[in-house]
Design a protein around this motif. Structure first.
Motif, PDB file in Angstrom:
ATOM      1  N   HIS A  24       0.817  -1.214   0.000  1.00 39.96           N
ATOM      2  CA  HIS A  24       0.000   0.000   0.000  1.00 39.96           C
ATOM      3  C   HIS A  24       0.854   1.269   0.000  1.00 39.96           C
ATOM      4  CE1 HIS A  24      -3.497  -2.444   1.973  1.00 39.96           C
ATOM      5  NE2 HIS A  24      -3.438  -2.615   0.670  1.00 39.96           N
ATOM      6  N   PHE A  25       2.164   1.102   0.196  1.00 38.15           N
ATOM      7  CA  PHE A  25       3.061   2.255   0.292  1.00 38.15           C
ATOM      8  C   PHE A  25       3.849   2.408  -1.013  1.00 38.15           C
ATOM      9  CE2 PHE A  25       2.247   0.682   4.529  1.00 38.15           C
ATOM     10  CZ  PHE A  25       2.021   1.835   5.266  1.00 38.15           C
ATOM     11  N   PRO A  26       3.676   3.527  -1.754  1.00 40.98           N
ATOM     12  CA  PRO A  26       4.345   3.701  -3.058  1.00 40.98           C
ATOM     13  C   PRO A  26       5.861   3.570  -2.975  1.00 40.98           C
ATOM     14  CG  PRO A  26       2.641   5.370  -2.752  1.00 40.98           C
ATOM     15  CD  PRO A  26       2.783   4.661  -1.437  1.00 40.98           C
ATOM     16  N   ASN A  27       6.464   4.123  -1.934  1.00 44.21           N
ATOM     17  CA  ASN A  27       7.923   4.024  -1.818  1.00 44.21           C
ATOM     18  C   ASN A  27       8.383   2.577  -1.715  1.00 44.21           C
ATOM     19  OD1 ASN A  27       8.520   6.722  -2.015  1.00 44.21           O
ATOM     20  ND2 ASN A  27       8.700   7.075   0.184  1.00 44.21           N
ATOM     21  N   PHE A  28       7.610   1.783  -0.976  1.00 48.34           N
ATOM     22  CA  PHE A  28       8.002   0.374  -0.838  1.00 48.34           C
ATOM     23  C   PHE A  28       7.807  -0.371  -2.153  1.00 48.34           C
ATOM     24  CE2 PHE A  28       7.283  -4.105   0.172  1.00 48.34           C
ATOM     25  CZ  PHE A  28       8.444  -4.385   0.879  1.00 48.34           C
ATOM     26  N   VAL A  87       8.083   1.607   5.615  1.00 50.92           N
ATOM     27  CA  VAL A  87       6.812   1.100   6.131  1.00 50.92           C
ATOM     28  C   VAL A  87       6.787   1.252   7.646  1.00 50.92           C
ATOM     29  CG1 VAL A  87       6.517  -0.563   4.252  1.00 50.92           C
ATOM     30  CG2 VAL A  87       7.706  -1.254   6.333  1.00 50.92           C
ATOM     31  N   PRO A  88       5.596   1.283   8.266  1.00 51.42           N
ATOM     32  CA  PRO A  88       5.526   1.349   9.729  1.00 51.42           C
ATOM     33  C   PRO A  88       5.930   0.021  10.349  1.00 51.42           C
ATOM     34  CG  PRO A  88       3.317   1.192   8.779  1.00 51.42           C
ATOM     35  CD  PRO A  88       4.270   1.398   7.632  1.00 51.42           C
ATOM     36  N   PRO A  89       6.342   0.027  11.617  1.00 54.90           N
ATOM     37  CA  PRO A  89       6.818  -1.208  12.259  1.00 54.90           C
ATOM     38  C   PRO A  89       5.813  -2.348  12.232  1.00 54.90           C
ATOM     39  CG  PRO A  89       7.387   0.710  13.589  1.00 54.90           C
ATOM     40  CD  PRO A  89       6.496   1.207  12.491  1.00 54.90           C
ATOM     41  N   ALA A  90       4.510  -2.035  12.249  1.00 55.50           N
ATOM     42  CA  ALA A  90       3.496  -3.079  12.321  1.00 55.50           C
ATOM     43  C   ALA A  90       3.512  -4.007  11.111  1.00 55.50           C
ATOM     44  CB  ALA A  90       2.108  -2.458  12.473  1.00 55.50           C
ATOM     45  N   VAL A  91       3.920  -3.493   9.960  1.00 50.37           N
ATOM     46  CA  VAL A  91       3.919  -4.319   8.744  1.00 50.37           C
ATOM     47  C   VAL A  91       5.337  -4.680   8.298  1.00 50.37           C
ATOM     48  CG1 VAL A  91       1.729  -3.368   7.941  1.00 50.37           C
ATOM     49  CG2 VAL A  91       3.854  -2.301   7.207  1.00 50.37           C
ATOM     50  N   LEU A  92       6.326  -4.386   9.140  1.00 54.22           N
ATOM     51  CA  LEU A  92       7.708  -4.652   8.754  1.00 54.22           C
ATOM     52  C   LEU A  92       7.983  -6.138   8.499  1.00 54.22           C
ATOM     53  CD1 LEU A  92      10.544  -3.668   8.172  1.00 54.22           C
ATOM     54  CD2 LEU A  92      11.014  -3.681  10.634  1.00 54.22           C
ATOM     55  N   PRO A  93       7.501  -7.082   9.341  1.00 54.32           N
ATOM     56  CA  PRO A  93       7.751  -8.499   9.009  1.00 54.32           C
ATOM     57  C   PRO A  93       7.232  -8.898   7.635  1.00 54.32           C
ATOM     58  CG  PRO A  93       7.046  -8.301  11.282  1.00 54.32           C
ATOM     59  CD  PRO A  93       6.850  -6.941  10.651  1.00 54.32           C
ATOM     60  N   ASN A  94       6.026  -8.382   7.261  1.00 48.07           N
ATOM     61  CA  ASN A  94       5.505  -8.671   5.922  1.00 48.07           C
ATOM     62  C   ASN A  94       6.383  -8.050   4.847  1.00 48.07           C
ATOM     63  OD1 ASN A  94       3.146  -8.599   7.943  1.00 48.07           O
ATOM     64  ND2 ASN A  94       2.282  -9.710   6.212  1.00 48.07           N
ATOM     65  N   ILE A 129      16.565   3.124 -12.087  1.00 51.31           N
ATOM     66  CA  ILE A 129      15.410   3.995 -12.338  1.00 51.31           C
ATOM     67  C   ILE A 129      14.357   3.827 -11.242  1.00 51.31           C
ATOM     68  CG2 ILE A 129      13.487   4.423 -13.929  1.00 51.31           C
ATOM     69  CD1 ILE A 129      15.399   3.598 -16.212  1.00 51.31           C
ATOM     70  N   SER A 130      14.130   2.594 -10.825  1.00 46.83           N
ATOM     71  CA  SER A 130      13.142   2.348  -9.775  1.00 46.83           C
ATOM     72  C   SER A 130      13.549   3.008  -8.470  1.00 46.83           C
ATOM     73  CB  SER A 130      12.971   0.838  -9.566  1.00 46.83           C
ATOM     74  OG  SER A 130      12.482   0.217 -10.729  1.00 46.83           O
ATOM     75  N   MET A 131      14.818   2.913  -8.118  1.00 42.08           N
ATOM     76  CA  MET A 131      15.279   3.527  -6.869  1.00 42.08           C
ATOM     77  C   MET A 131      15.195   5.048  -6.929  1.00 42.08           C
ATOM     78  SD  MET A 131      15.796   1.002  -4.936  1.00 42.08           S
ATOM     79  CE  MET A 131      16.505   1.858  -3.530  1.00 42.08           C
ATOM     80  N   MET A 132      15.289   5.619  -8.121  1.00 44.82           N
ATOM     81  CA  MET A 132      15.169   7.067  -8.260  1.00 44.82           C
ATOM     82  C   MET A 132      13.726   7.533  -8.062  1.00 44.82           C
ATOM     83  SD  MET A 132      17.784   7.818 -11.449  1.00 44.82           S
ATOM     84  CE  MET A 132      17.599   9.590 -11.315  1.00 44.82           C
ATOM     85  N   MET A 133      12.772   6.608  -8.096  1.00 43.13           N
ATOM     86  CA  MET A 133      11.373   6.959  -7.911  1.00 43.13           C
ATOM     87  C   MET A 133      10.969   7.014  -6.440  1.00 43.13           C
ATOM     88  SD  MET A 133       9.769   4.607 -10.969  1.00 43.13           S
ATOM     89  CE  MET A 133       8.072   5.039 -10.536  1.00 43.13           C
ATOM     90  N   ILE A 134      11.851   6.581  -5.539  1.00 43.26           N
ATOM     91  CA  ILE A 134      11.531   6.618  -4.106  1.00 43.26           C
ATOM     92  C   ILE A 134      11.649   8.050  -3.601  1.00 43.26           C
ATOM     93  CG2 ILE A 134      12.237   5.832  -1.817  1.00 43.26           C
ATOM     94  CD1 ILE A 134      13.148   3.243  -3.043  1.00 43.26           C
ATOM     95  N   GLY A 135      10.580   8.525  -2.979  1.00 41.33           N
ATOM     96  CA  GLY A 135      10.573   9.882  -2.456  1.00 41.33           C
ATOM     97  C   GLY A 135      11.341  10.001  -1.156  1.00 41.33           C
ATOM     98  N   PRO A 136      11.342  11.189  -0.550  1.00 36.83           N
ATOM     99  CA  PRO A 136      12.070  11.398   0.708  1.00 36.83           C
ATOM    100  C   PRO A 136      11.619  10.423   1.792  1.00 36.83           C
ATOM    101  CG  PRO A 136      11.347  13.483  -0.228  1.00 36.83           C
ATOM    102  CD  PRO A 136      10.683  12.415  -1.032  1.00 36.83           C
ATOM    103  N   VAL A 137      12.559   9.943   2.551  1.00 33.93           N
ATOM    104  CA  VAL A 137      12.283   9.017   3.655  1.00 33.93           C
ATOM    105  C   VAL A 137      12.996   9.511   4.906  1.00 33.93           C
ATOM    106  CG1 VAL A 137      11.982   7.030   2.133  1.00 33.93           C
ATOM    107  CG2 VAL A 137      14.246   7.545   3.034  1.00 33.93           C
ATOM    108  N   PRO A 138      12.540   9.092   6.084  1.00 36.33           N
ATOM    109  CA  PRO A 138      13.201   9.532   7.319  1.00 36.33           C
ATOM    110  C   PRO A 138      14.644   9.064   7.377  1.00 36.33           C
ATOM    111  CG  PRO A 138      11.066   8.520   7.780  1.00 36.33           C
ATOM    112  CD  PRO A 138      11.372   8.247   6.344  1.00 36.33           C
ATOM    113  N   GLN A 139      15.503   9.925   7.863  1.00 39.53           N
ATOM    114  CA  GLN A 139      16.907   9.587   8.070  1.00 39.53           C
ATOM    115  C   GLN A 139      17.223   9.706   9.556  1.00 39.53           C
ATOM    116  OE1 GLN A 139      18.047   8.139   4.829  1.00 39.53           O
ATOM    117  NE2 GLN A 139      19.871   8.982   5.780  1.00 39.53           N
TER     118      GLN A 139
END
Length: 434
Positions: free
Chosen positions: A12-16, A143-150, A194-204
């Protein structure tokens, strides 16, 4: 008005989603490249060398990829924790694209030689040294921690699917036209970029500015040493796979024991990935939730037994040896995937985000040591005692190591689930590391 439910699945998360496509394409290209380097090196060596001497070249190929990673690991983990992880993956994918294209051109022009193959292997090792920690530390930020194992399970599916198709495509494409196999890897690396360039800003994670970078690099090692559960999972994989390196000797089995050629080599090479992908796909829908430590120990023992079974195919009639070998490798891959899933989940969930780059780099070092250094060990051992004895002995060694680790690290036997540690305990471990 009822608030909308938060997304419950990683897709459900575009970045993922972009990350997943990029990882799949990059893994597809990487495994194709790695298997091609070994296959081409062995064939070039066999033109002037005996089977034992050529097998030693497989060991040197593994060493050429491992040494850069070994030397750079303290730096690459620190880099992944202090710089944008997306940019690191993009730069390394660009380097891998150029390396694959260069080897494709050299093969097409007839310039390929062992020194060139070893040089490209070193470049691949350098690129993997940087992109591995960045890839591993980036996924939990998407992704949030709740769905990290998936998310970890889906990432493993992409990785194993890339393993299956990469090795198969590499073997089949090489059988048709050697240069085209490397060209295919270059195209796939480019798609991954190209796919990795499509990932938007993420927390650092916040950068540490008050402590020396060398001290920060040592913190990752201190954290792993202090957290015995993480230490147990990482080192078990290291020593078990280091010894049971059956896949490192697939070129020898395909050419000189089972006599199946390039096409048969492709079948053998993709078999472990098939078992691993089926297992990872199962976990993506039904994640493991209980007795995770005991299941990891059991899977490594099964991995050793499957390795022994594959080694024994040398004693079977040729008409059933290949099918039995493929079946053993499928089981081997499935067992390995259970171990990988448990290890990745425990390491990612039990490691604070500010440490994930450095811990991921150490985890990658042990994986590479077990794979590339395992290739070197298997190649050199095969040159001394023969490939069949090397494979069977490695499987026995993996089982012995697992039994020893079960006794040395009761934390692993007692690990019931992937639940993260209590915040107080996590903070205590971080304080010890610092």
């Amino acid at each position: 008005m009822t608030a909308p439910l938060p997304p419950r699945h990683p897709l459900h998360f575009p970045n993922f989603r972009a990350y997943l496509v990029g990882r799949f394409c990059a893994t597809l290209a990487q495994y194709s490249m790695m298997i091609l380097l070994a296959w081409q090196a062995y064939n070039v060596a066999r033109e002037t060398m005996s089977t034992g001497e050529a097998a030693a070249q497989l060991g040197l190929i593994g060493l050429a990829q491992f040494l850069p990673l070994f030397c750079l690991t303290p730096i690459t983990g620190w880099v992944a924790d202090h710089f944008d992880r997306r940019i690191i993956t993009r730069l390394t994918l660009a380097l891998l694209t150029l390396a694959a294209a260069a080897l494709s051109f050299a093969t097409y022009e007839g310039w390929v030689s062992l020194p060139l193959i070893f040089g490209i292997a070193v470049i691949v090792g350098i690129a993997r040294a940087f992109n591995g920690p960045a890839y591993g530390a980036l996924a939990p930020n998407l992704v949030p921690p709740a769905v990290l194992p998936n998310a970890i399970a889906l990432s493993s599916v992409a990785w194993q699917a890339g393993d299956i198709l990469g090795k198969a495509l590499g073997g089949y494409a090489y059988a048709i036209e050697p240069w085209a196999a490397y060209a295919l890897s270059a195209v796939l690396f480019a798609i991954g970029l190209i796919s990795m360039m499509m990932i938007g800003p993420v927390p650092q994670p916040p950068r540490e500015v008050g402590r020396h970078p060398v001290r920060q690099m040592i913190d990752g090692l201190t954290y792993v040493r202090t957290n015995r559960l993480v230490l147990a999972t990482i080192t078990l994989d290291l020593f078990a796979v280091l010894l049971a390196g059956a896949t490192a000797l697939l070129p020898v089995y395909a050419r000189d024991i089972l006599h199946v050629g390039s096409a048969g080599f492709g079948h053998l090479a993709m078999a472990p990935g098939i078992g691993a992908a089926i297992t990872a796909l199962w976990f993506s829908f039904r994640p493991m939730k209980s007795e995770v430590g005991m299941k990891m120990l059991g899977s490594v023992i099964l991995f050793g037994l499957a390795t022994i079974a594959f080694g024994c195919t040398a004693f079977l009639p040729r008409d059933i040896a290949v099918e039995a070998g493929i079946a053993a490798l499928v089981v081997l891959g499935g067992a390995d995937m259970v171990s990988v899933f448990v290890r990745q989940s425990l390491v990612q969930i039990h490691t604070p985000d500010a440490m994930r780059g450095r811990v991921s780099s150490l985890s990658q070092l042990t994986i590479s040591a077990s794979n590339e250094l395992g290739e070197a060990e298997s190649g050199f051992l095969a040159a001394l005692v023969g490939p069949v004895a090397a494979v069977i002995g490695g499987g026995v060694g993996a089982i012995i190591i697992t039994l020893i680790w079960a006794r040395l690290f009761p934390e692993l036997r007692l690990a019931r689930s992937f639940d993260p540690p209590e915040s107080g305990r996590a903070d205590s471990i971080m304080e010890k590391a610092q």
